[in-house]
Motif scaffolding. Structure first.
Motif, short mmCIF file in Angstrom:
data_model
loop_
_atom_site.label_atom_id
_atom_site.label_comp_id
_atom_site.label_asym_id
_atom_site.label_seq_id
_atom_site.Cartn_x
_atom_site.Cartn_y
_atom_site.Cartn_z
N LYS A 22 0.82 -1.21 0.00
CA LYS A 22 0.00 0.00 0.00
C LYS A 22 0.86 1.27 0.00
CE LYS A 22 -3.74 2.24 2.64
NZ LYS A 22 -4.10 3.09 1.57
N ILE A 23 1.86 1.32 0.86
CA ILE A 23 2.73 2.51 0.91
C ILE A 23 3.52 2.66 -0.39
CG2 ILE A 23 4.75 3.55 2.03
CD1 ILE A 23 3.67 2.49 4.68
N PHE A 24 4.02 1.55 -0.93
CA PHE A 24 4.76 1.59 -2.19
C PHE A 24 3.87 2.15 -3.30
CE2 PHE A 24 6.16 -0.40 -6.16
CZ PHE A 24 7.46 0.09 -6.22
N GLU A 29 2.38 6.60 -6.90
CA GLU A 29 1.37 7.52 -7.44
C GLU A 29 1.75 8.97 -7.18
OE1 GLU A 29 -2.46 6.43 -5.90
OE2 GLU A 29 -2.28 4.37 -6.67
N ALA A 30 2.24 9.27 -5.99
CA ALA A 30 2.64 10.64 -5.66
C ALA A 30 3.82 11.09 -6.51
CB ALA A 30 2.97 10.76 -4.18
N LEU A 41 11.21 11.35 -4.24
CA LEU A 41 10.08 11.51 -3.33
C LEU A 41 10.38 10.92 -1.96
CD1 LEU A 41 7.16 12.43 -2.89
CD2 LEU A 41 6.46 10.12 -3.55
N VAL A 42 10.99 9.74 -1.92
CA VAL A 42 11.32 9.10 -0.64
C VAL A 42 12.31 9.96 0.14
CG1 VAL A 42 12.41 7.09 0.45
CG2 VAL A 42 10.76 6.77 -1.40
N LEU A 43 13.31 10.50 -0.53
CA LEU A 43 14.26 11.39 0.14
C LEU A 43 13.57 12.60 0.74
CD1 LEU A 43 17.21 11.33 -2.39
CD2 LEU A 43 17.24 10.40 -0.08
#
Length: 58
Positions: A22-24, A29-30, A41-43
């Protein structure tokens, strides 16, 4: 508020992390919606979390 920033484009320390499905999916999507890479985005999410983390008394 979270805003997209490109200051992390020179990240070069490799690490392996695991996400729930779900988080992935939400991160993917974001990233696509903001036209940036998943890694960027993760950074930025990590930087935002660190900047807004409550300090604990020691």
């Amino acid at each position: 508020m979270f805003t997209v920033d490109t200051q992390f484009s020179n990240a070069n320390v490799p690490r392996t992390i695991r996400f729930t499905d779900k988080i992935f999916s939400e991160l993917n999507e974001a990233a696509e919606a903001n036209d940036i890479s998943f890694n960027m985005l993760v950074l930025q999410c990590c930087r935002y979390a660190l900047d807004h983390m409550e300090e604990t008394e020691q």
